[in-house]
Structure formats: C-alpha cells, structure tokens
Scaffold this motif. Structure first.
Motif, PDB file in Angstrom:
ATOM      1  N   VAL A 271     -35.520 -15.750 -41.089  1.00 37.58           N
ATOM      2  CA  VAL A 271     -34.143 -15.285 -40.440  1.00 37.58           C
ATOM      3  C   VAL A 271     -33.024 -15.054 -41.497  1.00 37.58           C
ATOM      4  CG1 VAL A 271     -32.298 -15.536 -38.660  1.00 37.58           C
ATOM      5  CG2 VAL A 271     -34.840 -16.459 -38.318  1.00 37.58           C
ATOM      6  N   SER A 272     -32.366 -13.803 -41.554  1.00 44.70           N
ATOM      7  CA  SER A 272     -31.171 -13.790 -42.398  1.00 44.70           C
ATOM      8  C   SER A 272     -30.075 -13.020 -41.784  1.00 44.70           C
ATOM      9  CB  SER A 272     -31.697 -13.011 -43.627  1.00 44.70           C
ATOM     10  OG  SER A 272     -30.500 -12.496 -44.412  1.00 44.70           O
ATOM     11  N   SER A 273     -29.013 -13.368 -41.592  1.00 41.60           N
ATOM     12  CA  SER A 273     -27.887 -12.672 -40.685  1.00 41.60           C
ATOM     13  C   SER A 273     -27.561 -11.706 -41.474  1.00 41.60           C
ATOM     14  CB  SER A 273     -26.564 -13.886 -40.733  1.00 41.60           C
ATOM     15  OG  SER A 273     -26.023 -14.098 -41.930  1.00 41.60           O
ATOM     16  N   ALA A 274     -27.517 -11.425 -42.663  1.00 46.88           N
ATOM     17  CA  ALA A 274     -27.133 -10.242 -43.764  1.00 46.88           C
ATOM     18  C   ALA A 274     -28.222  -9.249 -43.432  1.00 46.88           C
ATOM     19  CB  ALA A 274     -26.865 -10.569 -45.083  1.00 46.88           C
ATOM     20  N   TYR A 275     -29.696  -9.714 -43.370  1.00 44.10           N
ATOM     21  CA  TYR A 275     -30.668  -8.823 -43.231  1.00 44.10           C
ATOM     22  C   TYR A 275     -30.675  -8.148 -41.653  1.00 44.10           C
ATOM     23  CZ  TYR A 275     -35.544  -7.203 -43.373  1.00 44.10           C
ATOM     24  OH  TYR A 275     -36.749  -6.501 -43.247  1.00 44.10           O
TER      25      TYR A 275
ATOM     26  N   VAL B 236     -49.186 -27.619 -39.150  1.00 45.52           N
ATOM     27  CA  VAL B 236     -47.794 -26.906 -38.168  1.00 45.52           C
ATOM     28  C   VAL B 236     -48.203 -25.429 -37.946  1.00 45.52           C
ATOM     29  CG1 VAL B 236     -45.452 -26.396 -38.097  1.00 45.52           C
ATOM     30  CG2 VAL B 236     -46.082 -28.570 -39.074  1.00 45.52           C
ATOM     31  N   LYS B 237     -47.971 -25.230 -36.654  1.00 46.91           N
ATOM     32  CA  LYS B 237     -48.468 -23.773 -36.212  1.00 46.91           C
ATOM     33  C   LYS B 237     -47.778 -22.662 -36.830  1.00 46.91           C
ATOM     34  CE  LYS B 237     -51.003 -25.309 -32.221  1.00 46.91           C
ATOM     35  NZ  LYS B 237     -50.550 -26.713 -32.223  1.00 46.91           N
ATOM     36  N   LYS B 238     -46.457 -22.702 -36.537  1.00 43.04           N
ATOM     37  CA  LYS B 238     -45.436 -21.770 -36.792  1.00 43.04           C
ATOM     38  C   LYS B 238     -44.232 -22.286 -37.892  1.00 43.04           C
ATOM     39  CE  LYS B 238     -45.896 -18.818 -32.712  1.00 43.04           C
ATOM     40  NZ  LYS B 238     -45.282 -18.077 -31.658  1.00 43.04           N
ATOM     41  N   THR B 239     -43.940 -21.667 -38.722  1.00 39.19           N
ATOM     42  CA  THR B 239     -42.880 -21.945 -39.769  1.00 39.19           C
ATOM     43  C   THR B 239     -41.604 -21.104 -39.849  1.00 39.19           C
ATOM     44  OG1 THR B 239     -43.944 -21.154 -41.479  1.00 39.19           O
ATOM     45  CG2 THR B 239     -44.138 -23.411 -41.277  1.00 39.19           C
ATOM     46  N   ILE B 240     -40.377 -21.350 -39.510  1.00 36.26           N
ATOM     47  CA  ILE B 240     -39.233 -20.680 -39.325  1.00 36.26           C
ATOM     48  C   ILE B 240     -38.188 -20.782 -40.621  1.00 36.26           C
ATOM     49  CG2 ILE B 240     -37.468 -19.814 -38.135  1.00 36.26           C
ATOM     50  CD1 ILE B 240     -39.261 -20.798 -35.452  1.00 36.26           C
ATOM     51  N   ALA B 241     -38.002 -19.916 -41.464  1.00 37.47           N
ATOM     52  CA  ALA B 241     -36.992 -20.278 -42.269  1.00 37.47           C
ATOM     53  C   ALA B 241     -35.650 -19.570 -42.116  1.00 37.47           C
ATOM     54  CB  ALA B 241     -37.515 -19.941 -43.826  1.00 37.47           C
ATOM     55  N   VAL B 242     -34.642 -20.159 -42.262  1.00 39.11           N
ATOM     56  CA  VAL B 242     -33.337 -19.602 -42.376  1.00 39.11           C
ATOM     57  C   VAL B 242     -32.965 -19.284 -43.756  1.00 39.11           C
ATOM     58  CG1 VAL B 242     -30.747 -19.471 -41.444  1.00 39.11           C
ATOM     59  CG2 VAL B 242     -32.705 -20.381 -40.077  1.00 39.11           C
ATOM     60  N   VAL B 243     -32.811 -18.382 -44.328  1.00 35.72           N
ATOM     61  CA  VAL B 243     -32.341 -17.937 -45.782  1.00 35.72           C
ATOM     62  C   VAL B 243     -30.972 -17.284 -45.992  1.00 35.72           C
ATOM     63  CG1 VAL B 243     -34.842 -17.588 -46.233  1.00 35.72           C
ATOM     64  CG2 VAL B 243     -33.398 -15.400 -45.611  1.00 35.72           C
ATOM     65  N   THR B 244     -30.511 -17.802 -46.984  1.00 36.75           N
ATOM     66  CA  THR B 244     -29.073 -17.225 -47.510  1.00 36.75           C
ATOM     67  C   THR B 244     -29.198 -15.817 -47.936  1.00 36.75           C
ATOM     68  OG1 THR B 244     -29.310 -18.440 -49.378  1.00 36.75           O
ATOM     69  CG2 THR B 244     -28.176 -19.492 -47.560  1.00 36.75           C
TER      70      THR B 244
END
Length: 222
Positions: A116-120, A91-99
């Motif tokens: 991606v982190s909303s707090a960050y 897979v070319k790109k990986t995107i993680a949404v972290v808590t």
C-alpha cells in the motif's frame, strides 16, 4: 481473523481501534512509550520490541496468523518483517505500507501479498481518470435513473473483436448504435465490435460503472 500489527504510530492506533472488536490482534511496536500507550488505550497486549527479530515475533505469538500488517517507518524494515513473518512463522498474508511508491512493484516481486502506497494509489487513480475521460462521455435521463453513454473501443479493449452477444453486458443495457468510420450501424447479437468504434449505449444508472469497465483496456495495454 488473527492479525499482527507491527510498527507505526497513528496508523497502528487506528488499526487497533478498528480491528480489536472482531479479530485477535498481536501488536508489536519498537517504541516503548507508544507500545505502552497502545496497550493502555485499547486494553490489548502489546509486545515492545523490534519486529525484525524472530524472537520478538515469537513472543508475540504470531505463528500461522492470517495476516501481518507492517507499518515500519523504513520500507526496507517493512520488507524484512514481511519476509520473516511469511517464511519463518507461516503467516498467510503480509501487507506492507510503504512510503516510496517505487517500492510497490518491488515488494510484490519479493512475495509481499499486498503493498500500500498512498502516492501510488493516487497515481493509478489519476491514470484511470485520464483514460476514462478520453474513452467515455455520458449524460443522464429521467431524473438520473437512465444513462446514455458514448464509449470508444480503444486498442487493448477487452471488447474489441467480440460480437455483441459475447460481451457479457450487464442487465438493463441496450447498445443503440455503433458509429464506425462516420457511418451508423444498428447492431444485433452477431455484430462484431471493432477497435475505433464508438458505441452509443442506453443503460440503467446503477450498472453504468460495470458497463464502462467492460470497455477499459486490459491491464498493461494502456
């Protein structure tokens, strides 16, 4: 694009609704009931299973996909999914949404393309606002079409040490004067801008953000 969505509930629902019209989706969800819900409401195939398992990703057919988004509840699981997708399935790109916002930089060091982190993101935005408030003041003229901006050249600014002619200013920008050690300088193209200078700049309102960006400190120098 070919995009895989793993884990998540409301986020997976939103992404599926947003992307299904223009992209090929592979949705994998470990919750049996929610997997059935996603399949029914979006009329798309959904694989029910643990995306940390290679055979589950194989069943979903994600090999050589353009991107994978991991919405797993546990950050460690998201990291495992991203690494498996990249290393075993190409897979070319990986995107993680972290808590946990502390995992943003850690995940990047492990090769996750986007974290991606909303707090960050809020923290970074507030830091930028704080920096801008200390560097910039402005007011508008002519029904907000023209802006007069005062800009401080701080340590680490990408403009410090450059002559005006080399600063790549946006169009419709005039540096009216430079205030240096209490004295006013009317610059020409060869005038060098120094750390500690305060510039009074006249510009079109639509280019103000580009102008301010030139005077922001380089990343890591704030």
């Amino acid at each position: 694009m070919k995009i895989a969505i793993t884990g998540g509930k409301a986020e997976a629902d939103f992404l599926a609704a947003s992307l299904k019209e223009h992209h090929k989706l592979a949705v994998i969800n470990p919750d049996t009931e929610y997997a059935r819900y996603l399949a029914d409401i979006h009329n798309i195939p959904v694989v029910c299973g643990d995306p940390r398992k290679a055979y589950v990703l194989e069943d979903a057919g994600i090999r050589h996909f353009d991107a994978l988004v991991s919405l797993m509840a546990d950050d460690a699981d998201s990291l495992a999914v991203c690494q498996l997708a990249k290393e075993k399935f190409g897979v070319k790109k990986t995107i993680a949404v972290v808590t946990n916002p502390r995992n943003v930089e850690l995940f990047r060091t492990f090769g996750v393309t986007e974290v991606v982190s909303s707090a960050y993101m809020v923290s970074q935005h507030l830091a930028q606002l704080s920096t801008l408030s200390s560097l910039v003041s402005s007011f508008s003229l002519e029904n907000e079409k023209i802006v007069l901006t005062e800009l401080d050249v701080s340590p680490g600014s990408r403009t410090a040490g450059l002559p005006v002619c080399s600063m790549h200013l946006p169009p419709h920008v005039i540096i009216a004067c430079i205030i240096r050690s209490g004295n006013m300088i009317v610059p020409d193209g060869q005038t060098v801008v120094n750390t500690g200078d305060r510039l009074v700049v006249l510009s079109a309102a639509e280019v103000q953000n580009k102008l301010i960006a030139l005077f922001m400190p380089e990343k890591g120098s704030i």
